[in-house]
Design a protein around this motif. Structure first.
Motif, PDB file in Angstrom:
ATOM      1  N   LYS A  65      30.930 -10.510  74.750  1.00  0.00           N
ATOM      2  CA  LYS A  65      32.343 -10.431  75.143  1.00  0.00           C
ATOM      3  C   LYS A  65      33.031 -11.786  75.014  1.00  0.00           C
ATOM      4  O   LYS A  65      34.170 -11.884  74.529  1.00  0.00           O
ATOM      5  CB  LYS A  65      32.449  -9.925  76.577  1.00  0.00           C
ATOM      6  N   THR A  66      32.352 -12.835  75.446  1.00  0.00           N
ATOM      7  CA  THR A  66      32.953 -14.178  75.419  1.00  0.00           C
ATOM      8  C   THR A  66      32.655 -14.929  74.124  1.00  0.00           C
ATOM      9  O   THR A  66      33.060 -16.080  73.966  1.00  0.00           O
ATOM     10  CB  THR A  66      32.446 -15.004  76.612  1.00  0.00           C
ATOM     11  N   LYS A  67      31.915 -14.277  73.220  1.00  0.00           N
ATOM     12  CA  LYS A  67      31.517 -14.883  71.951  1.00  0.00           C
ATOM     13  C   LYS A  67      30.788 -16.203  72.170  1.00  0.00           C
ATOM     14  O   LYS A  67      31.060 -17.212  71.508  1.00  0.00           O
ATOM     15  CB  LYS A  67      32.729 -15.072  71.033  1.00  0.00           C
ATOM     16  N   ASP A  68      29.862 -16.173  73.098  1.00  0.00           N
ATOM     17  CA  ASP A  68      29.068 -17.352  73.454  1.00  0.00           C
ATOM     18  C   ASP A  68      27.774 -17.346  72.636  1.00  0.00           C
ATOM     19  O   ASP A  68      26.773 -16.760  73.030  1.00  0.00           O
ATOM     20  CB  ASP A  68      28.773 -17.330  74.955  1.00  0.00           C
ATOM     21  N   MET A  93      29.333 -14.387  65.629  1.00  0.00           N
ATOM     22  CA  MET A  93      30.195 -13.967  66.731  1.00  0.00           C
ATOM     23  C   MET A  93      31.662 -14.240  66.428  1.00  0.00           C
ATOM     24  O   MET A  93      32.539 -13.447  66.760  1.00  0.00           O
ATOM     25  CB  MET A  93      29.785 -14.696  68.015  1.00  0.00           C
ATOM     26  N   ASN A  94      31.938 -15.358  65.773  1.00  0.00           N
ATOM     27  CA  ASN A  94      33.316 -15.707  65.442  1.00  0.00           C
ATOM     28  C   ASN A  94      33.933 -14.697  64.473  1.00  0.00           C
ATOM     29  O   ASN A  94      35.151 -14.480  64.469  1.00  0.00           O
ATOM     30  CB  ASN A  94      33.379 -17.110  64.837  1.00  0.00           C
ATOM     31  N   ARG A  95      33.093 -14.084  63.637  1.00  0.00           N
ATOM     32  CA  ARG A  95      33.581 -13.093  62.673  1.00  0.00           C
ATOM     33  C   ARG A  95      33.685 -11.698  63.277  1.00  0.00           C
ATOM     34  O   ARG A  95      34.293 -10.803  62.676  1.00  0.00           O
ATOM     35  CB  ARG A  95      32.646 -13.036  61.456  1.00  0.00           C
ATOM     36  N   SER A  96      33.092 -11.491  64.435  1.00  0.00           N
ATOM     37  CA  SER A  96      33.041 -10.161  65.042  1.00  0.00           C
ATOM     38  C   SER A  96      34.331  -9.852  65.802  1.00  0.00           C
ATOM     39  O   SER A  96      34.986 -10.751  66.324  1.00  0.00           O
ATOM     40  CB  SER A  96      31.853 -10.081  66.006  1.00  0.00           C
ATOM     41  N   PRO A  97      34.699  -8.556  65.883  1.00  0.00           N
ATOM     42  CA  PRO A  97      35.895  -8.188  66.658  1.00  0.00           C
ATOM     43  C   PRO A  97      35.696  -8.474  68.138  1.00  0.00           C
ATOM     44  O   PRO A  97      34.573  -8.457  68.647  1.00  0.00           O
ATOM     45  CB  PRO A  97      36.033  -6.688  66.390  1.00  0.00           C
ATOM     46  N   ARG A 125      38.737  -0.807  67.319  1.00  0.00           N
ATOM     47  CA  ARG A 125      38.414   0.618  67.379  1.00  0.00           C
ATOM     48  C   ARG A 125      39.013   1.243  68.633  1.00  0.00           C
ATOM     49  O   ARG A 125      39.146   0.585  69.664  1.00  0.00           O
ATOM     50  CB  ARG A 125      36.894   0.813  67.342  1.00  0.00           C
ATOM     51  N   LYS A 126      39.343   2.526  68.539  1.00  0.00           N
ATOM     52  CA  LYS A 126      39.986   3.215  69.653  1.00  0.00           C
ATOM     53  C   LYS A 126      38.956   3.696  70.666  1.00  0.00           C
ATOM     54  O   LYS A 126      37.869   4.157  70.298  1.00  0.00           O
ATOM     55  CB  LYS A 126      40.789   4.410  69.130  1.00  0.00           C
ATOM     56  N   GLY A 127      39.314   3.605  71.923  1.00  0.00           N
ATOM     57  CA  GLY A 127      38.450   4.099  72.985  1.00  0.00           C
ATOM     58  C   GLY A 127      37.194   3.265  73.145  1.00  0.00           C
ATOM     59  O   GLY A 127      37.071   2.152  72.622  1.00  0.00           O
ATOM     60  N   TRP A 144      19.996  -4.598  67.810  1.00  0.00           N
ATOM     61  CA  TRP A 144      21.156  -3.959  68.416  1.00  0.00           C
ATOM     62  C   TRP A 144      22.097  -3.470  67.326  1.00  0.00           C
ATOM     63  O   TRP A 144      22.026  -3.906  66.184  1.00  0.00           O
ATOM     64  CB  TRP A 144      21.887  -4.925  69.352  1.00  0.00           C
ATOM     65  N   LYS A 145      22.953  -2.514  67.677  1.00  0.00           N
ATOM     66  CA  LYS A 145      23.934  -2.026  66.711  1.00  0.00           C
ATOM     67  C   LYS A 145      25.061  -1.295  67.435  1.00  0.00           C
ATOM     68  O   LYS A 145      24.897  -0.792  68.541  1.00  0.00           O
ATOM     69  CB  LYS A 145      23.304  -1.084  65.692  1.00  0.00           C
ATOM     70  N   TRP A 146      26.208  -1.246  66.761  1.00  0.00           N
ATOM     71  CA  TRP A 146      27.299  -0.392  67.193  1.00  0.00           C
ATOM     72  C   TRP A 146      27.022   1.006  66.667  1.00  0.00           C
ATOM     73  O   TRP A 146      26.880   1.203  65.466  1.00  0.00           O
ATOM     74  CB  TRP A 146      28.640  -0.894  66.649  1.00  0.00           C
TER      75      TRP A 146
END
Length: 254
Positions: A65-68, A93-97, A125-127, A144-146
């Motif tokens: 969440k904090t891109k740490d 992380m910097n490239r991630s939404p 992405r919605k929701g 891990w994955k979305w």
């Protein structure tokens, strides 16, 4: 039903170099676990408790969440941490939404790993977007994955396992490399899968597939399966051409 955590920890669903053990080495490393499972009433045996898994997952999700990048790097399993750098993780992380919030919905302790299911609100992405994390016995992140993003080898792994679940042995063998087909007859495949399924209480749901390493001579996909007695990850190993060259029950449940 998984191999040692070091195998799974070779990659973070990203372009990290990885060398997987040969099929024979994989089978040998899994024999002891399979024999124990077959001889006793299956139950989660990972040493990581649900409370510890929850804490570890929340630390990782907060870092996402904090891109740490530093916190994520510290949360990786040792083999994976040795394969990358803090700078590389931070760049990813910097490239991630951006993730604005998250919640953990389920923690499933497996034979030697823990699958954490979560939801996050992502700016692109919605929701709520489902997210899977796999932790080793120490609570370190190994994959891990979305959920909802599927790579070709993940699709193949899911088709393969769904054919096994449905008893379509000949169809399942279609996804195997020719040399592996020579080793594994339809009858062998039926016997091994049936033994695995019955030992773990029958297949309830095939949840998802996630890549643990890709792009090399050997690629590793984990298929998360909810059995009657435990939720665990089945290892499916592909060659560079996208054909299956080994499965984690290939020589254990004889």
């Amino acid at each position: 039903m998984n191999t040692a955590a070091c195998l799974l920890a070779l990659a973070l669903s990203g372009p990290l170099a990885a060398v997987l053990p040969s099929g024979a080495t994989l089978a040998q490393s899994k024999t002891a676990v399979a024999q124990t499972v077959a001889q006793t009433t299956p139950a989660p045996t990972t040493s990581l408790t649900a409370t510890q898994a929850n804490e570890a997952a929340r630390t990782l999700l907060e870092a996402i969440k904090t891109k740490d990048g530093q916190a994520i790097y510290q949360g990786l399993s040792d083999p994976l941490r040795n394969s990358t750098t803090t700078e590389a993780v931070q760049q990813r992380m910097n490239r991630s939404p951006k993730v604005s919030s998250y919640r953990i919905s389920e923690i499933s302790r497996g034979i030697d790993d823990t699958t954490v299911e979560a939801f996050a609100v992502v700016e692109t992405r919605k929701g709520e977007v489902p997210l899977l994390l796999v932790l080793d016995d120490s609570g370190k992140l190994v994959a891990w994955k979305w959920v909802g993003t599927t790579l070709p080898i993940e699709t193949t792994a899911l088709k393969f396992v769904n054919d096994l679940k449905a008893g379509r042995w000949i169809e399942a063998r279609y996804y195997l490399d020719l040399d592996f087909q020579k080793e594994l007859s339809p009858q062998d495949l039926q016997r091994k899968w049936t033994k695995l399924s019955s030992t773990l209480g029958g297949v309830q749901t095939i949840k998802s597939a996630l890549v643990a390493s890709q792009g090399g001579e050997q690629q590793l996909v984990l298929v998360t399966i909810q059995f009657g007695k435990v939720t665990d990850n089945l290892f499916v190993i592909f060659n560079r051409q996208g054909r299956i060259i080994n499965v984690d029950f290939s020589s254990d449940l004889v």
